[in-house]
Design a protein around this motif. Structure first.
Motif, PDB file in Angstrom:
ATOM      1  N   SER A   1       2.357   9.508   9.546  1.00  0.00           N
ATOM      2  CA  SER A   1       3.009  10.634   9.175  1.00  0.00           C
ATOM      3  C   SER A   1       4.394  10.441   8.487  1.00  0.00           C
ATOM      4  CB  SER A   1       3.205  11.605  10.624  1.00  0.00           C
ATOM      5  OG  SER A   1       4.182  10.938  11.445  1.00  0.00           O
ATOM      6  N   GLU A   2       5.178   9.621   8.991  1.00  0.00           N
ATOM      7  CA  GLU A   2       6.524   9.284   8.302  1.00  0.00           C
ATOM      8  C   GLU A   2       6.489   8.752   6.776  1.00  0.00           C
ATOM      9  OE1 GLU A   2      10.574   6.530   8.670  1.00  0.00           O
ATOM     10  OE2 GLU A   2       9.118   6.875  10.396  1.00  0.00           O
ATOM     11  N   PHE A   3       5.060   7.865   6.509  1.00  0.00           N
ATOM     12  CA  PHE A   3       4.793   7.471   5.329  1.00  0.00           C
ATOM     13  C   PHE A   3       4.532   8.759   4.430  1.00  0.00           C
ATOM     14  CE2 PHE A   3       1.470   6.752   2.329  1.00  0.00           C
ATOM     15  CZ  PHE A   3       2.177   5.514   1.670  1.00  0.00           C
ATOM     16  N   TRP A   4       3.842   9.640   4.896  1.00  0.00           N
ATOM     17  CA  TRP A   4       3.352  10.622   4.100  1.00  0.00           C
ATOM     18  C   TRP A   4       4.759  11.754   3.955  1.00  0.00           C
ATOM     19  CZ3 TRP A   4      -0.032   9.963   0.813  1.00  0.00           C
ATOM     20  CH2 TRP A   4      -1.273   9.276   1.338  1.00  0.00           C
ATOM     21  N   VAL A   5       5.661  11.786   4.751  1.00  0.00           N
ATOM     22  CA  VAL A   5       6.879  12.584   4.552  1.00  0.00           C
ATOM     23  C   VAL A   5       7.623  11.807   3.369  1.00  0.00           C
ATOM     24  CG1 VAL A   5       9.084  13.149   5.507  1.00  0.00           C
ATOM     25  CG2 VAL A   5       7.209  13.513   6.765  1.00  0.00           C
ATOM     26  N   ARG A   6       7.878  10.534   3.515  1.00  0.00           N
ATOM     27  CA  ARG A   6       8.586   9.727   2.272  1.00  0.00           C
ATOM     28  C   ARG A   6       7.941   9.782   1.144  1.00  0.00           C
ATOM     29  NH1 ARG A   6      11.114   4.370   4.845  1.00  0.00           N
ATOM     30  NH2 ARG A   6      11.845   5.063   6.611  1.00  0.00           N
TER      31      ARG A   6
ATOM     32  N   ARG B   1       8.584  13.481  -0.214  1.00  0.00           N
ATOM     33  CA  ARG B   1       9.833  13.426  -0.689  1.00  0.00           C
ATOM     34  C   ARG B   1       9.983  12.926  -1.945  1.00  0.00           C
ATOM     35  NH1 ARG B   1      12.978  12.043   4.102  1.00  0.00           N
ATOM     36  NH2 ARG B   1      12.369   9.859   3.279  1.00  0.00           N
ATOM     37  N   GLN B   2       9.155  11.869  -2.431  1.00  0.00           N
ATOM     38  CA  GLN B   2       9.361  11.188  -3.633  1.00  0.00           C
ATOM     39  C   GLN B   2       8.617  11.821  -4.897  1.00  0.00           C
ATOM     40  OE1 GLN B   2      11.591   8.467  -4.562  1.00  0.00           O
ATOM     41  NE2 GLN B   2      12.097   8.943  -2.574  1.00  0.00           N
ATOM     42  N   PHE B   3       7.302  12.213  -4.426  1.00  0.00           N
ATOM     43  CA  PHE B   3       6.391  12.979  -5.562  1.00  0.00           C
ATOM     44  C   PHE B   3       6.242  14.259  -5.572  1.00  0.00           C
ATOM     45  CE2 PHE B   3       5.133   8.256  -5.053  1.00  0.00           C
ATOM     46  CZ  PHE B   3       5.300   8.045  -6.320  1.00  0.00           C
ATOM     47  N   GLY B   4       6.576  14.831  -4.314  1.00  0.00           N
ATOM     48  CA  GLY B   4       6.104  16.314  -4.092  1.00  0.00           C
ATOM     49  C   GLY B   4       4.986  16.450  -3.456  1.00  0.00           C
ATOM     50  N   ARG B   5       4.928  17.376  -2.619  1.00  0.00           N
ATOM     51  CA  ARG B   5       3.745  17.498  -1.648  1.00  0.00           C
ATOM     52  C   ARG B   5       2.211  17.501  -2.244  1.00  0.00           C
ATOM     53  NH1 ARG B   5       3.188  20.887   3.782  1.00  0.00           N
ATOM     54  NH2 ARG B   5       1.537  19.819   4.467  1.00  0.00           N
ATOM     55  N   GLY B   6       2.163  18.212  -3.473  1.00  0.00           N
ATOM     56  CA  GLY B   6       1.047  18.110  -4.340  1.00  0.00           C
ATOM     57  C   GLY B   6       0.394  16.869  -4.963  1.00  0.00           C
ATOM     58  N   TYR B   7       1.652  16.317  -5.481  1.00  0.00           N
ATOM     59  CA  TYR B   7       1.280  14.755  -6.454  1.00  0.00           C
ATOM     60  C   TYR B   7       1.284  13.667  -5.313  1.00  0.00           C
ATOM     61  CZ  TYR B   7       1.289  11.842 -10.014  1.00  0.00           C
ATOM     62  OH  TYR B   7       1.091  10.562 -11.076  1.00  0.00           O
ATOM     63  N   ALA B   8       1.838  13.525  -4.288  1.00  0.00           N
ATOM     64  CA  ALA B   8       1.872  12.491  -3.358  1.00  0.00           C
ATOM     65  C   ALA B   8       0.776  11.817  -2.971  1.00  0.00           C
ATOM     66  CB  ALA B   8       2.616  12.476  -2.101  1.00  0.00           C
ATOM     67  N   ARG B   9      -0.235  12.604  -2.921  1.00  0.00           N
ATOM     68  CA  ARG B   9      -1.752  12.275  -2.248  1.00  0.00           C
ATOM     69  C   ARG B   9      -2.307  11.524  -3.711  1.00  0.00           C
ATOM     70  NH1 ARG B   9      -3.166  11.658   3.182  1.00  0.00           N
ATOM     71  NH2 ARG B   9      -1.591  13.103   4.348  1.00  0.00           N
ATOM     72  N   VAL B  10      -2.262  12.300  -4.925  1.00  0.00           N
ATOM     73  CA  VAL B  10      -2.897  11.904  -6.095  1.00  0.00           C
ATOM     74  C   VAL B  10      -2.418  10.469  -6.687  1.00  0.00           C
ATOM     75  CG1 VAL B  10      -3.068  12.517  -8.495  1.00  0.00           C
ATOM     76  CG2 VAL B  10      -3.074  14.399  -6.845  1.00  0.00           C
ATOM     77  N   TRP B  11      -1.051  10.546  -6.327  1.00  0.00           N
ATOM     78  CA  TRP B  11      -0.735   9.142  -6.846  1.00  0.00           C
ATOM     79  C   TRP B  11      -0.853   8.114  -5.843  1.00  0.00           C
ATOM     80  CZ3 TRP B  11       2.379   5.016  -5.045  1.00  0.00           C
ATOM     81  CH2 TRP B  11       2.899   4.534  -6.154  1.00  0.00           C
ATOM     82  N   ALA B  12      -1.054   8.312  -4.580  1.00  0.00           N
ATOM     83  CA  ALA B  12      -1.538   7.367  -3.575  1.00  0.00           C
ATOM     84  C   ALA B  12      -2.974   6.827  -3.796  1.00  0.00           C
ATOM     85  CB  ALA B  12      -1.219   7.723  -2.114  1.00  0.00           C
ATOM     86  N   ASP B  13      -3.835   7.735  -4.084  1.00  0.00           N
ATOM     87  CA  ASP B  13      -5.154   7.742  -4.671  1.00  0.00           C
ATOM     88  C   ASP B  13      -5.653   7.109  -5.762  1.00  0.00           C
ATOM     89  OD1 ASP B  13      -5.760   8.943  -1.949  1.00  0.00           O
ATOM     90  OD2 ASP B  13      -6.254  10.813  -3.013  1.00  0.00           O
TER      91      ASP B  13
ATOM     92  N   VAL C   1       3.052  -0.647   3.337  1.00  0.00           N
ATOM     93  CA  VAL C   1       2.345   0.232   2.120  1.00  0.00           C
ATOM     94  C   VAL C   1       3.766   0.861   1.786  1.00  0.00           C
ATOM     95  CG1 VAL C   1       1.119   2.059   1.403  1.00  0.00           C
ATOM     96  CG2 VAL C   1       0.036   0.451   3.127  1.00  0.00           C
ATOM     97  N   TRP C   2       4.518   1.207   2.531  1.00  0.00           N
ATOM     98  CA  TRP C   2       5.867   1.839   1.878  1.00  0.00           C
ATOM     99  C   TRP C   2       6.683   1.050   1.211  1.00  0.00           C
ATOM    100  CZ3 TRP C   2       7.592   5.935  -0.093  1.00  0.00           C
ATOM    101  CH2 TRP C   2       8.844   6.064  -0.378  1.00  0.00           C
ATOM    102  N   ARG C   3       6.758  -0.355   1.817  1.00  0.00           N
ATOM    103  CA  ARG C   3       7.411  -1.508   0.893  1.00  0.00           C
ATOM    104  C   ARG C   3       7.027  -1.681  -0.333  1.00  0.00           C
ATOM    105  NH1 ARG C   3       8.609  -5.414   5.929  1.00  0.00           N
ATOM    106  NH2 ARG C   3      10.421  -4.247   6.849  1.00  0.00           N
ATOM    107  N   ALA C   4       5.593  -1.593  -0.537  1.00  0.00           N
ATOM    108  CA  ALA C   4       4.916  -1.798  -1.717  1.00  0.00           C
ATOM    109  C   ALA C   4       5.296  -0.691  -2.762  1.00  0.00           C
ATOM    110  CB  ALA C   4       3.657  -2.054  -1.594  1.00  0.00           C
ATOM    111  N   VAL C   5       5.136   0.424  -2.290  1.00  0.00           N
ATOM    112  CA  VAL C   5       5.522   1.639  -3.064  1.00  0.00           C
ATOM    113  C   VAL C   5       6.954   1.790  -3.513  1.00  0.00           C
ATOM    114  CG1 VAL C   5       5.853   4.435  -2.903  1.00  0.00           C
ATOM    115  CG2 VAL C   5       3.759   3.020  -2.048  1.00  0.00           C
ATOM    116  N   HIS C   6       7.832   1.478  -2.432  1.00  0.00           N
ATOM    117  CA  HIS C   6       9.274   1.335  -2.962  1.00  0.00           C
ATOM    118  C   HIS C   6       9.637   0.268  -4.018  1.00  0.00           C
ATOM    119  CE1 HIS C   6      13.490  -0.060  -2.133  1.00  0.00           C
ATOM    120  NE2 HIS C   6      13.842   1.393  -1.525  1.00  0.00           N
TER     121      HIS C   6
END
Length: 64
Positions: A4-9, A12-24, A49-54
């Protein structure tokens, strides 16, 4: 870090709609050529995974 914290972050970075698109869709070398979603589904820890995104996005240390 929990999922849940990963998805909150991510939201915050991509916006709620785009975060999953980017992650996928964004393949990262840091995750062995997998997307964030694939890595999480394979059991990778959200913190890893967050460290890799970061690193991939070049985010400031304050976002770590």
């Amino acid at each position: 870090m929990r999922h849940s914290e990963f998805w909150v972050r991510m939201d915050r970075q991509f916006g709620r709609g785009y975060a999953r698109v980017w992650a996928d869709g964004h393949v990262m070398r840091e995750l062995g050529g997998r997307t964030a979603s694939e890595a999480l589904d394979a059991g990778e820890q959200p913190k890893t995974v967050w460290r890799a995104v970061h690193a991939n996005l070049g985010l400031p240390a304050s976002e770590r």
